[in-house]
Design a protein around this motif. Sequence first.
Motif, mmCIF file in Angstrom:
data_model
loop_
_atom_site.group_PDB
_atom_site.id
_atom_site.type_symbol
_atom_site.label_atom_id
_atom_site.label_comp_id
_atom_site.label_asym_id
_atom_site.label_seq_id
_atom_site.Cartn_x
_atom_site.Cartn_y
_atom_site.Cartn_z
ATOM 1 N N GLU A 292 55.768 41.071 47.827
ATOM 2 C CA GLU A 292 55.736 39.625 48.045
ATOM 3 C C GLU A 292 55.733 39.270 49.530
ATOM 4 N N PRO B 240 51.632 39.925 51.260
ATOM 5 C CA PRO B 240 50.616 39.673 50.227
ATOM 6 C C PRO B 240 49.218 40.131 50.631
ATOM 7 N N GLN C 164 53.324 41.769 39.076
ATOM 8 C CA GLN C 164 53.955 42.499 40.171
ATOM 9 C C GLN C 164 55.041 43.460 39.683
#
Length: 335
Positions: free
Chosen positions: A63, A66, A81
């Motif tokens: 995260e 990205p 994810q």
Amino acid sequence: MIRFKFLFPGLLFLTFSFGCKPSNKECEVPTGYEENLTSINIQRMEGLFFEELSKEKMLENLEAYPQFSKAMFANMGFENQEQLAEELLLIHQDSGMVELYQEVQTYFGDISKIKEDLEVAFAGIKYHYPDYTIPSIYTFVSGFGSDLIITEEVIIIGLDYFLPNDHKFQPVDLPNYILRRYNSAHLVPMIITAISTQFNKTKLSDNSLLAEMIFYGKSYHFTKTMMPCTADEFIIGYETGEILGSYANEEMIWGHFIENELLFETNPFIIRKYTGEAPFTDEISPDAPGRIGRWIGWNIVDDYLANNGITLPELMEQDDARLIFKESGYKPRRP
């Protein structure tokens, strides 16, 4: 069939006239590049994905980065994810991957030379193309999954591919004649040659061997312009002896293309024989290096610039391979 003859008296002359370009000690970065020199940041991602691993940390890294995550892992095909993080956790805890990571850390603990070479090359690109935006650059250990990922926005370097050629860890899917180009000396030239395709205009309607030769010739000329202190063998991926032998036999090589009326050949199978990856160009000689058509294309492009006084951007914009050939006045050098 032509046999290459490596005559030592001739090689001494060729080394001076045509062979390896000046070393870093003798070469100066062209005037104008210095003012475009910018310190670049190379983000070392491998530590984040191999040290003190947990699913939570893996998710945080995915995260937090990205751009890197999308470019590096998008093709793994996971729906979310969490699934990706779980799979990466398993992969990066594998003992073989851990050892590979540790070897990369040992050999590439210092990447300052890579950084410096990239900075000079990007300064050259900015000099010729002021609006060029330097991509975000990352390094990683891919487990020999990806050597280089290069787009206009991002460059990801799979450092494991560029360990020394005698290292115990080597990609298993590459033949030796390609594998020998996978080391740190060839790394930055590979990157810049790939970037050249962003500027290298071609006529999509021209499927001839000549068009392919000129395309590669423009790419290599682009890279040499951005990296003038880099020897030719690291740009085209030849051994020094192959370059010297090619110059010594350039007249015979060119004669093969002319006698067999190859320049305007459009058969993909035949074109691959002269520009595709191969240990040698057997149609000419078992001593002739592979991809010899690309090397001839480079010489044609060099002559085109020398005889027409155009700029690099003008060269890269010129999509007419036949015009480049015609106006190059190309003739093989005689040793």
